[in-house]
Scaffold this motif. Structure first.
Motif, PDB file in Angstrom:
ATOM      1  N   HIS A  62      -3.177  -1.930   3.709  1.00 19.06           N
ATOM      2  CA  HIS A  62      -4.059  -2.610   2.774  1.00 19.06           C
ATOM      3  C   HIS A  62      -5.136  -3.304   3.597  1.00 19.06           C
ATOM      4  O   HIS A  62      -4.823  -4.041   4.534  1.00 19.06           O
ATOM      5  CB  HIS A  62      -3.286  -3.635   1.942  1.00 19.06           C
ATOM      6  CG  HIS A  62      -2.169  -3.046   1.144  1.00 19.06           C
ATOM      7  ND1 HIS A  62      -2.278  -2.713  -0.190  1.00 19.06           N
ATOM      8  CD2 HIS A  62      -0.908  -2.693   1.510  1.00 19.06           C
ATOM      9  CE1 HIS A  62      -1.152  -2.193  -0.609  1.00 19.06           C
ATOM     10  NE2 HIS A  62      -0.287  -2.167   0.404  1.00 19.06           N
ATOM     11  N   ALA A  63      -6.398  -3.073   3.263  1.00 22.93           N
ATOM     12  CA  ALA A  63      -7.483  -3.542   4.117  1.00 22.93           C
ATOM     13  C   ALA A  63      -8.641  -4.077   3.290  1.00 22.93           C
ATOM     14  O   ALA A  63      -8.861  -3.657   2.152  1.00 22.93           O
ATOM     15  CB  ALA A  63      -7.973  -2.399   5.008  1.00 22.93           C
ATOM     16  N   ALA A 230      -6.682   0.823   0.214  1.00 23.56           N
ATOM     17  CA  ALA A 230      -5.221   0.841   0.348  1.00 23.56           C
ATOM     18  C   ALA A 230      -4.735   2.286   0.417  1.00 23.56           C
ATOM     19  O   ALA A 230      -5.285   3.162  -0.266  1.00 23.56           O
ATOM     20  CB  ALA A 230      -4.553   0.121  -0.821  1.00 23.56           C
ATOM     21  N   MET A 231      -3.698   2.518   1.229  1.00 23.30           N
ATOM     22  CA  MET A 231      -3.135   3.849   1.390  1.00 23.30           C
ATOM     23  C   MET A 231      -1.611   3.762   1.434  1.00 23.30           C
ATOM     24  O   MET A 231      -1.048   2.807   1.975  1.00 23.30           O
ATOM     25  CB  MET A 231      -3.635   4.513   2.689  1.00 23.30           C
ATOM     26  CG  MET A 231      -5.133   4.657   2.792  1.00 23.30           C
ATOM     27  SD  MET A 231      -5.667   5.442   4.349  1.00 23.30           S
ATOM     28  CE  MET A 231      -5.079   7.127   4.106  1.00 23.30           C
ATOM     29  N   ALA A 271       1.069  14.088  -0.074  1.00 25.67           N
ATOM     30  CA  ALA A 271       1.245  13.482   1.239  1.00 25.67           C
ATOM     31  C   ALA A 271       0.855  12.011   1.261  1.00 25.67           C
ATOM     32  O   ALA A 271       1.560  11.177   1.836  1.00 25.67           O
ATOM     33  CB  ALA A 271       0.436  14.254   2.291  1.00 25.67           C
ATOM     34  N   VAL A 272      -0.290  11.670   0.654  1.00 27.73           N
ATOM     35  CA  VAL A 272      -0.838  10.319   0.761  1.00 27.73           C
ATOM     36  C   VAL A 272      -1.566   9.969  -0.531  1.00 27.73           C
ATOM     37  O   VAL A 272      -2.226  10.831  -1.136  1.00 27.73           O
ATOM     38  CB  VAL A 272      -1.821  10.207   1.948  1.00 27.73           C
ATOM     39  CG1 VAL A 272      -2.430   8.808   2.035  1.00 27.73           C
ATOM     40  CG2 VAL A 272      -1.124  10.556   3.263  1.00 27.73           C
ATOM     41  N   SER A 273      -1.448   8.710  -0.968  1.00 24.28           N
ATOM     42  CA  SER A 273      -2.222   8.184  -2.090  1.00 24.28           C
ATOM     43  C   SER A 273      -3.176   7.118  -1.578  1.00 24.28           C
ATOM     44  O   SER A 273      -2.847   6.367  -0.657  1.00 24.28           O
ATOM     45  CB  SER A 273      -1.298   7.571  -3.153  1.00 24.28           C
ATOM     46  OG  SER A 273      -0.399   8.518  -3.676  1.00 24.28           O
ATOM     47  N   VAL A 274      -4.362   7.045  -2.195  1.00 32.33           N
ATOM     48  CA  VAL A 274      -5.411   6.116  -1.756  1.00 32.33           C
ATOM     49  C   VAL A 274      -6.024   5.443  -2.984  1.00 32.33           C
ATOM     50  O   VAL A 274      -6.206   6.080  -4.020  1.00 32.33           O
ATOM     51  CB  VAL A 274      -6.539   6.855  -0.995  1.00 32.33           C
ATOM     52  CG1 VAL A 274      -7.542   5.860  -0.423  1.00 32.33           C
ATOM     53  CG2 VAL A 274      -5.981   7.742   0.103  1.00 32.33           C
ATOM     54  N   VAL A 275      -6.322   4.160  -2.855  1.00 36.53           N
ATOM     55  CA  VAL A 275      -7.111   3.442  -3.861  1.00 36.53           C
ATOM     56  C   VAL A 275      -8.167   2.627  -3.128  1.00 36.53           C
ATOM     57  O   VAL A 275      -7.874   1.992  -2.116  1.00 36.53           O
ATOM     58  CB  VAL A 275      -6.245   2.515  -4.732  1.00 36.53           C
ATOM     59  CG1 VAL A 275      -7.117   1.724  -5.705  1.00 36.53           C
ATOM     60  CG2 VAL A 275      -5.198   3.307  -5.501  1.00 36.53           C
TER      61      VAL A 275
END
Length: 285
Positions: A62-63, A230-231, A271-275
């Motif tokens: 989270h950034a 966020a990932m 594989a990966v989720s991003v918001v």
């Protein structure tokens, strides 16, 4: 393939160890007004991973993007080792330039274990990425307007399933899909693939928030910048193999737009989720 550009990306993510918990990263020598957000995110994740046991892999980050990065000077990454538990390890990283924080990141690492399994299904009936236009072909009609942004080496190969011309005027549905991968072969270290994906996850995502509004950065006055990111890392992948970046935008308001993305492998694994939320401020005049 642009193996030399990929090798330069790997070098960009290879931070210099200055002191315990302190690392230094550089920016590429290209003409840009600010540091690419994906670069700072990728380098910060490298810094965090350097302080974590190799048997644990990142499962979330989270950034917040606090200030524009200055591409002319190095970036210092300071790592706070917040927790080392039996299953999870947590790190906080602050990126610093000119004595001020420009970015901060919290990342959590997890040792592998079994458990429940389910996932969204990958969209069906998509064209093969190798049958789609590459960057140079797709953007060739606009190259005179893009300058060196068109000609510079590109470590990431992007192939649009839903290609919307950048000078369009009509609103479009609030979603699009892009095949992505490193444009060459990466070393086998899994953490490097995680960091490369953090780097490229900032590409194309915020653009999604303008799709319902009929314009783009090329034909309307709009200020765009990543605000937070966020990932969540679900399953193994290689960033030098094709991944479907399935993106949508649930909302825009108050000068901000929200975008989501899901990375699927060609085998259909999520594989990966991003918001991400970003600034999409309409400029007057």
């Amino acid at each position: 393939m642009e193996q030399a550009a990929v090798d330069q990306l790997v070098a960009l993510l290879d931070l210099e160890d200055i002191e315990l918990n302190l690392f230094r990263g550089l920016s590429p020598e290209i003409d840009q007004q600010r540091v690419f957000g994906g670069q700072v995110a990728g380098q910060a994740l490298v810094a965090a991973a350097r302080t974590v046991d190799e048997d644990r892999s990142v499962h979330s980050l989270h950034a917040y993007f606090l200030r524009p990065g200055d591409p002319r000077v190095p970036i210092l990454y300071e790592v706070d080792r917040q927790r080392d538990g039996r299953s999870f390890t947590t790190r906080r990283v602050v990126a610093i330039q000119h004595g001020r924080p420009i970015f901060n990141l919290s990342a959590s690492f997890h040792r592998p274990e079994g458990g429940f399994e389910h996932q969204f299904e990958m969209p069906a009936g998509l064209p093969d990425p190798d049958d789609l236009e590459d960057f140079a072909t797709r953007w060739a009609p606009y190259k005179d307007r893009l300058g060196d942004w068109y000609t510079r080496p590109r470590p990431i190969d992007t192939r649009y399933v839903d290609w919307a011309p950048p000078d369009r005027a009509d609103p479009l549905p609030p979603r699009h899909k892009v095949w992505v991968r490193a444009n060459g072969v990466l070393p086998d270290q899994p953490v490097l693939h995680d960091c490369v994906l953090a780097y490229l996850s900032d590409m194309t995502l915020l653009d999604t928030t303008l799709l319902p509004h009929g314009g783009t950065f090329m034909n309307q006055r709009v200020q765009m910048a990543s605000l937070d990111h966020a990932m969540w890392f679900h399953r193994p992948f290689r960033a030098d193999e094709w991944l479907l970046y399935d993106q949508d935008t649930p909302s825009a308001s108050d000068g901000r737009g929200l975008a989501r993305g899901f990375f699927f492998t060609q085998a259909g694994d999520l594989a990966v989720s991003v918001v991400q939320e970003g600034l999409i401020r309409r400029l007057e005049g």
